[in-house]
Design a protein around this motif. Structure first.
Motif, PDB file in Angstrom:
ATOM      1  N   PRO A 110       7.304 101.115 -26.708  1.00 36.50           N
ATOM      2  CA  PRO A 110       6.305 100.687 -27.697  1.00 36.50           C
ATOM      3  C   PRO A 110       5.374 101.824 -28.117  1.00 36.50           C
ATOM      4  O   PRO A 110       5.088 102.741 -27.345  1.00 36.50           O
ATOM      5  CB  PRO A 110       5.539  99.580 -26.958  1.00 36.50           C
ATOM      6  N   LEU A 111       4.909 101.731 -29.348  1.00 42.54           N
ATOM      7  CA  LEU A 111       4.025 102.735 -29.929  1.00 42.54           C
ATOM      8  C   LEU A 111       2.912 103.102 -28.951  1.00 42.54           C
ATOM      9  O   LEU A 111       2.287 102.242 -28.336  1.00 42.54           O
ATOM     10  CB  LEU A 111       3.423 102.189 -31.223  1.00 42.54           C
ATOM     11  N   ALA A 112       2.649 104.394 -28.824  1.00 43.85           N
ATOM     12  CA  ALA A 112       1.689 104.896 -27.836  1.00 43.85           C
ATOM     13  C   ALA A 112       0.327 104.218 -27.957  1.00 43.85           C
ATOM     14  O   ALA A 112      -0.321 103.908 -26.946  1.00 43.85           O
ATOM     15  CB  ALA A 112       1.554 106.409 -27.977  1.00 43.85           C
ATOM     16  N   LYS A 118      -7.799 103.055 -25.985  1.00 42.97           N
ATOM     17  CA  LYS A 118      -8.467 103.329 -27.252  1.00 42.97           C
ATOM     18  C   LYS A 118      -7.861 102.483 -28.362  1.00 42.97           C
ATOM     19  O   LYS A 118      -6.640 102.417 -28.504  1.00 42.97           O
ATOM     20  CB  LYS A 118      -8.346 104.811 -27.605  1.00 42.97           C
ATOM     21  N   ILE A 119      -8.694 101.845 -29.161  1.00 39.83           N
ATOM     22  CA  ILE A 119      -8.206 100.878 -30.149  1.00 39.83           C
ATOM     23  C   ILE A 119      -7.360 101.524 -31.230  1.00 39.83           C
ATOM     24  O   ILE A 119      -6.311 101.022 -31.604  1.00 39.83           O
ATOM     25  CB  ILE A 119      -9.391 100.108 -30.782  1.00 39.83           C
ATOM     26  N   SER A 120      -7.778 102.652 -31.759  1.00 39.60           N
ATOM     27  CA  SER A 120      -7.019 103.279 -32.830  1.00 39.60           C
ATOM     28  C   SER A 120      -7.093 104.786 -32.698  1.00 39.60           C
ATOM     29  O   SER A 120      -8.147 105.345 -32.387  1.00 39.60           O
ATOM     30  CB  SER A 120      -7.576 102.858 -34.199  1.00 39.60           C
ATOM     31  N   GLY A 121      -5.954 105.443 -32.938  1.00 41.86           N
ATOM     32  CA  GLY A 121      -5.890 106.880 -32.738  1.00 41.86           C
ATOM     33  C   GLY A 121      -5.738 107.169 -31.258  1.00 41.86           C
ATOM     34  O   GLY A 121      -6.213 106.413 -30.415  1.00 41.86           O
ATOM     35  N   ASN A 122      -5.045 108.241 -30.917  1.00 40.01           N
ATOM     36  CA  ASN A 122      -4.931 108.582 -29.508  1.00 40.01           C
ATOM     37  C   ASN A 122      -4.817 110.086 -29.372  1.00 40.01           C
ATOM     38  O   ASN A 122      -4.285 110.767 -30.247  1.00 40.01           O
ATOM     39  CB  ASN A 122      -3.737 107.865 -28.869  1.00 40.01           C
ATOM     40  N   PRO A 123      -5.326 110.632 -28.250  1.00 37.48           N
ATOM     41  CA  PRO A 123      -5.375 112.084 -28.101  1.00 37.48           C
ATOM     42  C   PRO A 123      -4.093 112.694 -27.559  1.00 37.48           C
ATOM     43  O   PRO A 123      -4.045 113.896 -27.318  1.00 37.48           O
ATOM     44  CB  PRO A 123      -6.518 112.259 -27.091  1.00 37.48           C
ATOM     45  N   GLY A 124      -3.063 111.884 -27.363  1.00 34.26           N
ATOM     46  CA  GLY A 124      -1.817 112.384 -26.806  1.00 34.26           C
ATOM     47  C   GLY A 124      -0.658 112.265 -27.771  1.00 34.26           C
ATOM     48  O   GLY A 124      -0.828 112.331 -28.995  1.00 34.26           O
ATOM     49  N   PHE A 125       0.527 112.084 -27.229  1.00 39.03           N
ATOM     50  CA  PHE A 125       1.725 111.965 -28.057  1.00 39.03           C
ATOM     51  C   PHE A 125       1.721 110.641 -28.810  1.00 39.03           C
ATOM     52  O   PHE A 125       1.136 109.649 -28.374  1.00 39.03           O
ATOM     53  CB  PHE A 125       2.971 112.090 -27.176  1.00 39.03           C
ATOM     54  N   ASP A 126       2.425 110.628 -29.949  1.00 37.19           N
ATOM     55  CA  ASP A 126       2.401 109.465 -30.838  1.00 37.19           C
ATOM     56  C   ASP A 126       3.483 108.440 -30.542  1.00 37.19           C
ATOM     57  O   ASP A 126       3.290 107.245 -30.776  1.00 37.19           O
ATOM     58  CB  ASP A 126       2.544 109.933 -32.291  1.00 37.19           C
ATOM     59  N   PHE A 127       4.637 108.903 -30.063  1.00 37.35           N
ATOM     60  CA  PHE A 127       5.722 107.966 -29.757  1.00 37.35           C
ATOM     61  C   PHE A 127       6.570 108.525 -28.623  1.00 37.35           C
ATOM     62  O   PHE A 127       6.514 109.725 -28.320  1.00 37.35           O
ATOM     63  CB  PHE A 127       6.580 107.687 -31.007  1.00 37.35           C
ATOM     64  N   GLY A 139       7.097 112.336 -28.288  1.00 37.31           N
ATOM     65  CA  GLY A 139       7.165 112.603 -29.715  1.00 37.31           C
ATOM     66  C   GLY A 139       5.807 112.822 -30.362  1.00 37.31           C
ATOM     67  O   GLY A 139       4.860 112.065 -30.106  1.00 37.31           O
ATOM     68  N   GLU A 140       5.724 113.840 -31.187  1.00 35.76           N
ATOM     69  CA  GLU A 140       4.513 114.131 -31.953  1.00 35.76           C
ATOM     70  C   GLU A 140       4.826 113.963 -33.438  1.00 35.76           C
ATOM     71  O   GLU A 140       5.839 114.478 -33.928  1.00 35.76           O
ATOM     72  CB  GLU A 140       4.045 115.559 -31.669  1.00 35.76           C
ATOM     73  N   ALA A 141       3.967 113.235 -34.153  1.00 32.69           N
ATOM     74  CA  ALA A 141       4.172 112.979 -35.572  1.00 32.69           C
ATOM     75  C   ALA A 141       3.018 113.562 -36.382  1.00 32.69           C
ATOM     76  O   ALA A 141       1.848 113.368 -36.038  1.00 32.69           O
ATOM     77  CB  ALA A 141       4.287 111.485 -35.837  1.00 32.69           C
ATOM     78  N   PHE A 160       0.478 120.477 -25.505  1.00 31.48           N
ATOM     79  CA  PHE A 160       0.480 119.275 -24.666  1.00 31.48           C
ATOM     80  C   PHE A 160       1.413 119.361 -23.453  1.00 31.48           C
ATOM     81  O   PHE A 160       1.327 118.532 -22.544  1.00 31.48           O
ATOM     82  CB  PHE A 160       0.887 118.057 -25.505  1.00 31.48           C
ATOM     83  N   ILE A 161       2.339 120.328 -23.436  1.00 30.17           N
ATOM     84  CA  ILE A 161       3.323 120.400 -22.349  1.00 30.17           C
ATOM     85  C   ILE A 161       2.626 120.583 -21.004  1.00 30.17           C
ATOM     86  O   ILE A 161       1.777 121.463 -20.845  1.00 30.17           O
ATOM     87  CB  ILE A 161       4.325 121.546 -22.601  1.00 30.17           C
ATOM     88  N   ASN A 162       3.009 119.740 -20.042  1.00 28.34           N
ATOM     89  CA  ASN A 162       2.464 119.737 -18.679  1.00 28.34           C
ATOM     90  C   ASN A 162       0.969 119.437 -18.654  1.00 28.34           C
ATOM     91  O   ASN A 162       0.288 119.706 -17.657  1.00 28.34           O
ATOM     92  CB  ASN A 162       2.739 121.062 -17.968  1.00 28.34           C
ATOM     93  N   ASN A 163       0.474 118.859 -19.722  1.00 19.45           N
ATOM     94  CA  ASN A 163      -0.933 118.496 -19.826  1.00 19.45           C
ATOM     95  C   ASN A 163      -1.031 117.042 -20.264  1.00 19.45           C
ATOM     96  O   ASN A 163      -1.141 116.140 -19.439  1.00 19.45           O
ATOM     97  CB  ASN A 163      -1.643 119.439 -20.809  1.00 19.45           C
ATOM     98  N   LYS A 164      -0.931 116.824 -21.570  1.00 18.93           N
ATOM     99  CA  LYS A 164      -0.993 115.448 -22.076  1.00 18.93           C
ATOM    100  C   LYS A 164       0.225 114.636 -21.661  1.00 18.93           C
ATOM    101  O   LYS A 164       0.115 113.432 -21.408  1.00 18.93           O
ATOM    102  CB  LYS A 164      -1.113 115.465 -23.600  1.00 18.93           C
TER     103      LYS A 164
END
Length: 232
Positions: A110-112, A118-127, A139-141, A160-164
Motif C-alpha cells: 500500500p501507498l507509503a 503523517k496525514i499527507s506528504g511523507n519524508p521517505g520513499f513514496d512507494f 520507490g521514489e516518485a 536515502f540509502i541506508n537511512n530512510k
C-alpha cells in the motif's frame, strides 16, 4: 496506460560489469482522468488491512483513514481539466507501481502515505513493492509539469540509502514474507526511480540517468528500475 520496456542494448550508458538488475520503462498516459479515478479506488480500498496481525490492523486503520480523507477530498476532488503538482506525483507513483506489478510480477505494498502517521506528504520513499526475486523495492516518485526530474529522483534515492529505507522497515514489516525479510536483513534490496517525462527522446533521458553520479551508489544493490511517465 501504455507500458513499454526499453531494451538495455539501446542504452549505451548501461553500466558494464554491474551485478545490479537494471530495467527501464517508458509509460505513456493519454488520458489522466481514468488514472485519477483508479488512484481514488485503489487508495480507498483498505481491504489489505484485514490480512494483517491485530496490532497492525489498529495502527494502519487509524493512519490510513486520515490520509485517505485528505487525498480524496483535498487533492483528487480538486482535479480539473489539467494535471497539477499535487496529483501529478500520485499519478507517477501509481503508474510506476502498476508497471512493476504488470511487467515484472511485483507484489504491491500500500501507498507509503497510508502506512505512516503523517496525514499527507511523507519524508521517505513514496512507494514500495516486493520483486519476483523477493527483494524489497523502495520507490521514489518525482513530478514536474514541464521538466523531467530524473536527477531529483536519483539524488533522493542515493541520499536515502541506508537511512530512510532502513527507517521505514517497521512500517513495512507486516507486508514482508520470510525470504524478503532475510534479504533485507542481509542488506539485499532494490530501488525504483519514477519521474515525469517531458522530452523529445526517451533514450537520451535514460542514458543521462544511467550516466549520473548517484547511479554508482544505487547499483551496488540488487535491482534498479528507471520509470519515465509521460502524460501525453
Amino acid at each position: 496506460m501504455n507500458i513499454h520496456q526499453i531494451d538495455n542494448k539501446l542504452l549505451e550508458k548501461h553500466p558494464v560489469g554491474s551485478s545490479c538488475n537494471i530495467n527501464c520503462l517508458h509509460i505513456k498516459i493519454n488520458d489522466f482522468k481514468p488514472i485519477v479515478k483508479e488512484i481514488e479506488i485503489n487508495i480507498s480500498d483498505t481491504s489489505w488491512i484485514n490480512n494483517l496481525d491485530e496490532i497492525s490492523k489498529k495502527v494502519f486503520k487509524a493512519n490510513a483513514e486520515k490520509t485517505i480523507n485528505k487525498i480524496v477530498n483535498d487533492i483528487i476532488a480538486k482535479v480539473s481539466s489539467d494535471v497539477n503538482t499535487d496529483i501529478g506525483e500520485y499519478i507517477v507513483s501509481y503508474a510506476a507501481q502498476h508497471s512493476l506489478e504488470v511487467n515484472f510480477s511485483h507484489k504491491k505494498i500500500p501507498l507509503a502515505e497510508l502506512l505512516k502517521e503523517k496525514i499527507s506528504g511523507n519524508p521517505g520513499f513514496d512507494f514500495h513493492s516486493i520483486s519476483s526475486t523477493n527483494y524489497l523495492i523502495f520507490g521514489e516518485a518525482k513530478f514536474s509539469i514541464d521538466s523531467t526530474p530524473r536527477s531529483e529522483a536519483l539524488t533522493q534515492i542515493e541520499k536515502f540509502i541506508n537511512n530512510k529505507d532502513n527507517g521505514e522497515l517497521l512500517w513495512l514489516q507486516p507486508f514482508l514474507d520470510d525470504t524478503t525479510k532475510t534479504n533485507i536483513i542481509n542488506d539485499e534490496k532494490g530501488y525504483a526511480a519514477a519521474f515525469s517525462f517531458n522530452g523529445a527522446n526517451i533514450i537520451t533521458i535514460l542514458n543521462n540517468a544511467l550516466d549520473s553520479t548517484p547511479i554508482a551508489e544505487i547499483i551496488k544493490h540488487k535491482e534498479l528500475y528507471l520509470i519515465a511517465v509521460e502524460l501525453c
